[in-house]
Design an enzyme around this catalytic site. Structure first.
Site, PDB file in Angstrom:
ATOM      1  N   ASP A  20       0.813  -1.476  -0.008  1.00  0.00           N
ATOM      2  CA  ASP A  20      -0.055   0.302   0.008  1.00  0.00           C
ATOM      3  C   ASP A  20       0.957   1.227   0.076  1.00  0.00           C
ATOM      4  O   ASP A  20       0.724   2.134  -0.689  1.00  0.00           O
ATOM      5  CB  ASP A  20      -0.994  -0.010   1.041  1.00  0.00           C
ATOM      6  CG  ASP A  20      -0.319  -0.364   2.541  1.00  0.00           C
ATOM      7  OD1 ASP A  20       1.026  -0.443   2.817  1.00  0.00           O
ATOM      8  OD2 ASP A  20      -1.177  -0.319   3.597  1.00  0.00           O
ATOM      9  N   ILE A  21       1.786   1.391   0.919  1.00  0.00           N
ATOM     10  CA  ILE A  21       2.697   2.369   1.140  1.00  0.00           C
ATOM     11  C   ILE A  21       3.996   2.233   1.419  1.00  0.00           C
ATOM     12  O   ILE A  21       4.356   1.342   2.155  1.00  0.00           O
ATOM     13  CB  ILE A  21       1.838   3.342   2.038  1.00  0.00           C
ATOM     14  CG1 ILE A  21       2.701   4.653   2.185  1.00  0.00           C
ATOM     15  CG2 ILE A  21       1.725   2.755   3.323  1.00  0.00           C
ATOM     16  CD1 ILE A  21       1.583   5.845   3.009  1.00  0.00           C
ATOM     17  N   THR A  66       9.516  -2.349   5.629  1.00  0.00           N
ATOM     18  CA  THR A  66       8.781  -3.453   5.168  1.00  0.00           C
ATOM     19  C   THR A  66       9.154  -4.119   3.739  1.00  0.00           C
ATOM     20  O   THR A  66       9.437  -5.195   3.545  1.00  0.00           O
ATOM     21  CB  THR A  66       7.392  -3.202   5.191  1.00  0.00           C
ATOM     22  OG1 THR A  66       6.982  -2.653   6.590  1.00  0.00           O
ATOM     23  CG2 THR A  66       6.397  -4.165   4.944  1.00  0.00           C
ATOM     24  N   ASP A  94       7.000   3.829   3.502  1.00  0.00           N
ATOM     25  CA  ASP A  94       7.100   4.893   4.484  1.00  0.00           C
ATOM     26  C   ASP A  94       8.650   4.943   4.832  1.00  0.00           C
ATOM     27  O   ASP A  94       9.523   5.563   4.341  1.00  0.00           O
ATOM     28  CB  ASP A  94       6.275   4.651   5.534  1.00  0.00           C
ATOM     29  CG  ASP A  94       6.130   5.767   6.583  1.00  0.00           C
ATOM     30  OD1 ASP A  94       6.954   6.697   6.494  1.00  0.00           O
ATOM     31  OD2 ASP A  94       5.513   5.611   7.768  1.00  0.00           O
ATOM     32  N   SER A  95       8.989   4.382   5.759  1.00  0.00           N
ATOM     33  CA  SER A  95      10.468   3.995   6.449  1.00  0.00           C
ATOM     34  C   SER A  95      11.130   3.357   5.467  1.00  0.00           C
ATOM     35  O   SER A  95      12.370   3.481   5.212  1.00  0.00           O
ATOM     36  CB  SER A  95      10.457   3.477   7.835  1.00  0.00           C
ATOM     37  OG  SER A  95      10.171   2.109   7.885  1.00  0.00           O
ATOM     38  N   GLY A  96      10.492   2.398   4.600  1.00  0.00           N
ATOM     39  CA  GLY A  96      11.095   1.417   3.801  1.00  0.00           C
ATOM     40  C   GLY A  96      11.505   0.199   4.238  1.00  0.00           C
ATOM     41  O   GLY A  96      11.698  -0.795   3.563  1.00  0.00           O
ATOM     42  N   ASP A 130      -5.001   1.505   6.506  1.00  0.00           N
ATOM     43  CA  ASP A 130      -5.828   1.440   7.763  1.00  0.00           C
ATOM     44  C   ASP A 130      -5.026   2.289   8.943  1.00  0.00           C
ATOM     45  O   ASP A 130      -4.241   2.706   9.197  1.00  0.00           O
ATOM     46  CB  ASP A 130      -5.588   0.011   8.369  1.00  0.00           C
ATOM     47  CG  ASP A 130      -4.425  -0.292   9.046  1.00  0.00           C
ATOM     48  OD1 ASP A 130      -3.451  -0.293   8.155  1.00  0.00           O
ATOM     49  OD2 ASP A 130      -4.445  -0.512  10.361  1.00  0.00           O
ATOM     50  N   LYS A 167       5.505   7.971   0.385  1.00  0.00           N
ATOM     51  CA  LYS A 167       5.584   8.953   1.415  1.00  0.00           C
ATOM     52  C   LYS A 167       6.751   9.689   1.357  1.00  0.00           C
ATOM     53  O   LYS A 167       7.679   9.072   1.725  1.00  0.00           O
ATOM     54  CB  LYS A 167       5.312   8.379   2.823  1.00  0.00           C
ATOM     55  CG  LYS A 167       4.535   9.459   3.906  1.00  0.00           C
ATOM     56  CD  LYS A 167       4.248   8.661   5.195  1.00  0.00           C
ATOM     57  CE  LYS A 167       3.045   8.353   5.508  1.00  0.00           C
ATOM     58  NZ  LYS A 167       2.634   8.008   7.147  1.00  0.00           N
TER      59      LYS A 167
HETATM   60  P1  IMP Z   1       7.392   1.004   6.666  1.00  0.00           P
HETATM   61  O1  IMP Z   1       7.846  -0.189   6.685  1.00  0.00           O
HETATM   62  O2  IMP Z   1       7.648   2.050   7.348  1.00  0.00           O
HETATM   63  O3  IMP Z   1       7.938   1.332   4.946  1.00  0.00           O
HETATM   64  O4  IMP Z   1       5.817   0.962   6.596  1.00  0.00           O
HETATM   65  C1  IMP Z   1       5.004   0.355   5.621  1.00  0.00           C
HETATM   66  C2  IMP Z   1       3.930   0.009   6.336  1.00  0.00           C
HETATM   67  O5  IMP Z   1       3.575   0.963   7.257  1.00  0.00           O
HETATM   68  C3  IMP Z   1       2.747  -0.193   5.288  1.00  0.00           C
HETATM   69  O6  IMP Z   1       2.754  -1.292   4.744  1.00  0.00           O
HETATM   70  C4  IMP Z   1       1.551   0.377   5.908  1.00  0.00           C
HETATM   71  O7  IMP Z   1       0.950  -0.699   6.344  1.00  0.00           O
HETATM   72  C5  IMP Z   1       2.215   1.157   7.175  1.00  0.00           C
HETATM   73  N1  IMP Z   1       1.855   2.756   6.836  1.00  0.00           N
HETATM   74  C6  IMP Z   1       2.907   3.456   6.844  1.00  0.00           C
HETATM   75  N2  IMP Z   1       2.418   4.871   6.583  1.00  0.00           N
HETATM   76  C7  IMP Z   1       0.852   4.672   6.751  1.00  0.00           C
HETATM   77  C8  IMP Z   1      -0.065   5.579   6.620  1.00  0.00           C
HETATM   78  O8  IMP Z   1       0.012   6.662   6.617  1.00  0.00           O
HETATM   79  N3  IMP Z   1      -1.277   5.021   7.106  1.00  0.00           N
HETATM   80  C9  IMP Z   1      -1.399   3.644   7.123  1.00  0.00           C
HETATM   81  N4  IMP Z   1      -0.503   2.871   7.157  1.00  0.00           N
HETATM   82  C10 IMP Z   1       0.547   3.496   6.954  1.00  0.00           C
HETATM   83 MG    MG Z   2      -0.481  -1.893   7.235  1.00  0.00          MG
END
Ligand code: IMP
Ligand code: MG
Length: 181
Positions: free
Chosen positions: A103-104, A110, A106-108, A162, A134
């Site tokens: 879906d998104i 995942t 963010d920090s990278g 969510d 993001k």
């Molecule tokens: P990362 O590992 O920080 O890149 O985060 C990725 C996961 O964080 C995504 O798969 C989302 O499930 C969740 N996430 C990050 N930002 C948002 C947001 O603004 N709304 C909802 N879920 C988010």
């Molecule tokens: Mg999520």
């Protein structure tokens, strides 16, 4: 959940639909393979992946579909920093061309975790596709190959995204505004 309301539809249902169509063509132009696997990261990718995959037929592509459940957030809106496999995929990825769908970004963490995992499991190539990118400082070095839209560093829900497992059903993407208690 903290007191909040939804504000600002950032991406409407129509806008998302148009962009998804373009993404299908972009991804298809990059893949010409018998061994294509679309690997969705649950739970955020389920709607996006379902929309994407229904466009593959027009490119005569018939990918395998699989999912893995990863978690880094819990009931919070701040990432915990640790990615865990909640449910693993049993797809045989040896020699596969994998396209990860999330879906998104963010920090990278995942996406990087998933990409490293699938390469370790023998995938020939791993590409990544996210609905939203993001604009924030990544915790790890990671950019997606295919991006639906860029979004500011705000918390968003809808179209699979969510807040504490709510609002995934919204057909649009909106910003969450946190209000004082
Ligand atoms: P990362 O590992 O920080 O890149 O985060 C990725 C996961 O964080 C995504 O798969 C989302 O499930 C969740 N996430 C990050 N930002 C948002 C947001 O603004 N709304 C909802 N879920 C988010
Ligand atoms: Mg999520």
């Amino acid at each position: 959940m903290k007191p909040h309301h939804l504000n600002n539809v950032l991406f409407s249902r129509d806008k998302i639909g148009q962009r998804v169509d373009e993404l299908i063509d972009e991804i298809a132009a990059d893949c010409d393979t018998e061994n294509l696997v679309l690997l969705g990261i649950l739970r955020g990718s389920f709607i996006f992946l379902a929309d994407l995959v229904r466009g593959f037929e027009r490119h005569k592509l018939h990918p395998r579909i699989d999912f893995i459940t990863l978690s880094s957030y819990g009931a919070n809106t701040m990432s915990s920093g640790v990615v865990k496999i909640m449910h693993d995929t049993d797809a045989d990825l040896e020699g596969a061309e994998v396209v990860i769908v999330d879906d998104i970004l963010d920090s990278g963490r995942t996406l990087k975790f998933a990409r490293d995992l699938f390469l370790e499991r023998g995938a020939d190539s791993v590409r990544t596709c996210v609905m939203l990118d993001k604009k924030t400082d990544r915790a790890v070095e990671m950019e997606a190959d295919h991006v639906g839209f860029e979004v500011d560093d705000v918390f968003v829900v809808g179209y699979g995204l969510d807040y504490d497992n709510h609002y995934r059903e919204l057909p649009y993407i909106a910003e969450v505004i946190f209000t004082e208690e």
